[in-house]
Design a protein around this motif. Structure first.
Motif, mmCIF file in Angstrom:
data_model
loop_
_atom_site.group_PDB
_atom_site.id
_atom_site.type_symbol
_atom_site.label_atom_id
_atom_site.label_comp_id
_atom_site.label_asym_id
_atom_site.label_seq_id
_atom_site.Cartn_x
_atom_site.Cartn_y
_atom_site.Cartn_z
ATOM 1 N N ALA A 302 0.837 -1.206 0.000
ATOM 2 C CA ALA A 302 0.000 0.000 0.000
ATOM 3 C C ALA A 302 0.868 1.251 0.000
ATOM 4 C CB ALA A 302 -0.927 -0.011 1.221
ATOM 5 N N LEU A 303 1.967 1.231 0.757
ATOM 6 C CA LEU A 303 2.873 2.384 0.748
ATOM 7 C C LEU A 303 3.489 2.583 -0.633
ATOM 8 C CD1 LEU A 303 4.724 1.944 4.172
ATOM 9 C CD2 LEU A 303 2.937 3.586 3.597
ATOM 10 N N GLY A 304 3.841 1.486 -1.304
ATOM 11 C CA GLY A 304 4.381 1.620 -2.652
ATOM 12 C C GLY A 304 3.386 2.234 -3.613
ATOM 13 N N ARG A 305 2.125 1.812 -3.528
ATOM 14 C CA ARG A 305 1.101 2.407 -4.397
ATOM 15 C C ARG A 305 0.904 3.881 -4.078
ATOM 16 N NH1 ARG A 305 -1.396 -2.626 -3.222
ATOM 17 N NH2 ARG A 305 -2.676 -1.633 -1.609
ATOM 18 N N GLN A 306 0.930 4.235 -2.800
ATOM 19 C CA GLN A 306 0.779 5.636 -2.430
ATOM 20 C C GLN A 306 1.947 6.474 -2.944
ATOM 21 O OE1 GLN A 306 0.352 6.209 1.770
ATOM 22 N NE2 GLN A 306 -0.060 8.392 1.599
ATOM 23 N N LEU A 307 3.162 5.941 -2.849
ATOM 24 C CA LEU A 307 4.323 6.667 -3.356
ATOM 25 C C LEU A 307 4.255 6.836 -4.872
ATOM 26 C CD1 LEU A 307 7.247 5.173 -1.224
ATOM 27 C CD2 LEU A 307 6.257 7.453 -1.071
ATOM 28 N N ASP A 308 3.790 5.808 -5.574
ATOM 29 C CA ASP A 308 3.645 5.938 -7.025
ATOM 30 C C ASP A 308 2.640 7.023 -7.394
ATOM 31 O OD1 ASP A 308 5.477 3.922 -7.335
ATOM 32 O OD2 ASP A 308 3.973 2.328 -7.568
ATOM 33 N N ALA A 309 1.521 7.060 -6.669
ATOM 34 C CA ALA A 309 0.517 8.094 -6.948
ATOM 35 C C ALA A 309 1.072 9.489 -6.679
ATOM 36 C CB ALA A 309 -0.737 7.839 -6.112
ATOM 37 N N LEU A 310 1.784 9.641 -5.576
ATOM 38 C CA LEU A 310 2.381 10.948 -5.270
ATOM 39 C C LEU A 310 3.436 11.328 -6.298
ATOM 40 C CD1 LEU A 310 2.760 10.707 -1.380
ATOM 41 C CD2 LEU A 310 1.093 12.029 -2.666
ATOM 42 N N SER A 311 4.202 10.349 -6.765
ATOM 43 C CA SER A 311 5.217 10.640 -7.777
ATOM 44 C C SER A 311 4.575 11.106 -9.078
ATOM 45 C CB SER A 311 6.074 9.392 -8.006
ATOM 46 O OG SER A 311 7.029 9.624 -9.012
ATOM 47 N N ARG A 312 3.508 10.419 -9.496
ATOM 48 C CA ARG A 312 2.822 10.859 -10.719
ATOM 49 C C ARG A 312 2.236 12.252 -10.551
ATOM 50 N NH1 ARG A 312 0.989 5.464 -10.471
ATOM 51 N NH2 ARG A 312 -0.985 6.173 -9.580
ATOM 52 N N ARG A 313 1.678 12.528 -9.408
ATOM 53 C CA ARG A 313 1.110 13.857 -9.178
ATOM 54 C C ARG A 313 2.198 14.927 -9.184
ATOM 55 N NH1 ARG A 313 -2.433 15.533 -3.814
ATOM 56 N NH2 ARG A 313 -2.781 17.717 -4.377
ATOM 57 N N PHE A 314 3.342 14.608 -8.590
ATOM 58 C CA PHE A 314 4.439 15.575 -8.563
ATOM 59 C C PHE A 314 4.950 15.859 -9.972
ATOM 60 C CE2 PHE A 314 9.072 16.243 -8.474
ATOM 61 C CZ PHE A 314 9.118 17.445 -7.789
ATOM 62 N N ARG A 315 5.096 14.801 -10.780
ATOM 63 C CA ARG A 315 5.576 15.015 -12.145
ATOM 64 C C ARG A 315 4.587 15.821 -12.974
ATOM 65 N NH1 ARG A 315 7.346 9.527 -11.591
ATOM 66 N NH2 ARG A 315 5.445 8.815 -12.618
ATOM 67 N N THR A 316 3.295 15.554 -12.773
ATOM 68 C CA THR A 316 2.279 16.324 -13.506
ATOM 69 C C THR A 316 2.308 17.793 -13.117
ATOM 70 O OG1 THR A 316 0.893 14.349 -13.623
ATOM 71 C CG2 THR A 316 -0.171 16.469 -14.013
ATOM 72 N N ASP A 317 2.369 18.076 -11.812
ATOM 73 C CA ASP A 317 2.419 19.476 -11.361
ATOM 74 C C ASP A 317 3.691 20.166 -11.840
ATOM 75 O OD1 ASP A 317 0.042 19.020 -10.127
ATOM 76 O OD2 ASP A 317 0.871 18.779 -8.108
ATOM 77 N N LEU A 318 4.813 19.437 -11.820
ATOM 78 C CA LEU A 318 6.059 20.041 -12.272
ATOM 79 C C LEU A 318 6.013 20.361 -13.763
ATOM 80 C CD1 LEU A 318 8.952 20.866 -11.622
ATOM 81 C CD2 LEU A 318 9.659 18.519 -12.059
#
Length: 524
Positions: A302-318
């Protein structure tokens, strides 16, 4: 032992041996008999002797009073009856279980009627119950309920007293037996879910007379040393067992140690159907050791999935931010100042040189007053409203307010004055005087109306022309008016419009009015 009875098989084997033939293998009963003859008993023979002693030494039916413990149902009801000194296993078969008028449960005192049997395959003595009658609540159950009421009165069961569990614990202390299955369940579950969470095992006895004292000492030790050891939570656990095996976790001192612990405590005692005092006072009760480990350990997947979601969101915002800033940079690069800085400098220099001339041109004239009439009486109108006329505060506060009032009035006067000056400049820029200074003229008739078209003029009519330097007056020539072209000097003399010998009154080409100016004019 006495002499064994006659055995024909034995005689047959002896006869075969005497004849030199091969003897047949001895049967188990024959081996037992031979062993008994030599003074050694087999397991089956000993079990048979025990069964015979029980059958001969006990009556056919017995009545036993005791407290139910370890009751479990399958097809039949398996339980144990206990008192202060002993425990005996018992079973109530399904045919008799259907006839009961009550539901047997742990801690209930009953009178069981039945027979005692020795079950040889398992080597167990059991009471086969034929009739079961309730007596009341057992002594152990009464003590348990009394302790629950006492601790509930103290507020140890209250939800608001219990502490939240850490989301990401650094290390978890496990208070349990080092040889029990509960410890293995905890270690395996935590290793699968999140290996980063460390485990500190605190070994104790979990049943017996000294078990409660060892559990109390272990919890107190973890509570004192949790900062030095980096422990964020405690798990108190053990596997299933009879109520007597779980008695250590129904102790008042164990409950006190859990309540006084400085870090959160998770308790998982026995099976799902077991309830103990330790679970009731713990910050988080769990049914099994595995559930306790799952509650304290975050899920790695679950932590890995959460980190992946946050990473995708960070890349999109950047990417969005970079795209927006790139567009701003491109727009700024197209600005004239940035595209040609030297040209902007030259433009600024020219504007600086022309500023005095523009300032003089935009000064308000006398016909447009610099201040609106509404501001003239503002000072006198504000004077009666000074707070000092109604209220006399201390001198320092009065001076501060007077200074503030003066600043406010001055600021408002300045704002109104600046507004009036701005209006004057705008009127000056769009007024007729600015138009005349650009080389235009304004021609008026005798009645003060403007001459807008040369075709509307009458020859000989008096005209007044306003120029930027001054005012010129004259008459409309005969060639103007409704005729399409002006007559020349000879034609005018031939027509008698001018006296002979008098120079024509025409304006020189340099003084000829432009645009819609009509007629020969002479400036005053």
């Amino acid at each position: 032992m006495g002499r064994l009875p006659f055995d024909p098989n034995r005689m047959r084997r002896a006869k075969q041996q005497a004849e030199g033939g091969r003897s047949a293998p001895a049967s188990p009963s024959e081996a037992n008999a031979a062993s008994a003859a030599e003074g050694v008993l087999s397991v089956s023979r000993l079990a048979a002797l025990i069964r015979g002693v029980l059958d001969e030494g006990l009556p056919r039916k017995v009545r036993v009073v005791g407290e139910i413990t370890g009751a479990r149902r399958s097809t039949h009801l398996y339980l144990a009856l206990k008192d202060g000194g002993a425990v005996i296993s018992a079973v109530l078969f399904a045919s008799q279980l259907k006839k009961l008028q009550f539901d047997p449960r742990d801690g209930q005192e009953v009178v069981a009627t039945g027979r005692v049997e020795f079950y040889e395959p398992q080597g167990r003595v059991s009471l086969i119950i034929e009739k079961l009658e309730p007596v009341g609540e057992g002594a152990a159950e009464a003590r348990f309920r009394q302790l629950c009421e006492e601790l509930r009165t103290l507020g140890w069961f209250a939800p608001e007293r219990k502490r939240p569990l850490p989301t990401f614990p650094r290390r978890v202390a496990v208070v349990t037996s080092p040889t029990g299955a509960a410890l293995q369940d905890v270690l395996i579950t935590m290793a699968k879910r999140c290996p980063a969470v460390a485990v500190a095992v605190v070994p104790v006895r979990v049943q017996g007379e000294s078990a409660a004292r060892e559990v109390v000492r272990a919890i107190d030790f973890v509570s004192r040393e949790h900062e030095r050891l980096g422990i964020d939570a405690v798990v108190v656990t053990r596997g299933g067992g009879s109520p007597e095996d779980l008695a250590a976790f129904n102790d008042r001192e164990v409950a006190r140690a859990i309540v006084d612990c400085r870090i959160p405590v998770v308790a998982a005692i026995g099976h799902e159907t077991d309830t103990s005092i330790a679970e009731l006072v713990a910050d988080e009760p769990r049914a099994t050791p595995t559930q306790a480990a799952m509650r304290l350990t975050p899920d790695r997947e679950a932590l890995g999935r959460q980190l992946d979601a946050l990473s995708r969101r960070f890349r999109t915002d950047l990417a969005r931010t970079l795209r927006y800033e790139h567009q701003r940079l491109a727009a700024a690069s197209r600005h004239p100042v940035l595209a040609d800085p030297r040209g902007a400098t030259r433009l600024g220099a020219g504007a600086t040189r022309d500023r005095p001339r523009r300032s003089r041109r935009r000064r308000p004239r006398a016909r447009w007053p610099p201040r609106p009439p509404g501001l003239i009486g503002c000072g006198s109108a504000c004077t009666p409203r000074i707070p000092a006329a109604r209220w006399r505060p201390p001198a320092s506060r009065l001076d501060a307010r007077a200074a503030r009032l003066l600043r406010e009035v001055t600021h408002r006067f300045d704002m109104r004055r600046a507004a009036a000056a701005s209006l004057g400049e705008r009127l000056e820029a769009i007024g007729p005087g600015a138009v005349l200074r650009r080389g235009y003229s304004c021609t008026l008739r005798a009645d003060g109306t403007a001459a807008r078209d040369a075709a509307d003029l009458v020859p000989g009519e008096r005209l007044t022309t306003y120029l930027a330097p001054g005012v010129g007056r004259g008459r409309c020539g005969q060639g103007l008016g409704r005729r399409p072209r002006h007559p020349g000097p000879n034609a005018r003399k031939a027509q008698g419009l001018e006296p002979a010998g008098e120079a024509p009154r025409e304006a020189s080409p340099g003084n000829r009015p432009r645009g819609r100016s009509v007629g020969p004019l002479r400036p005053r």
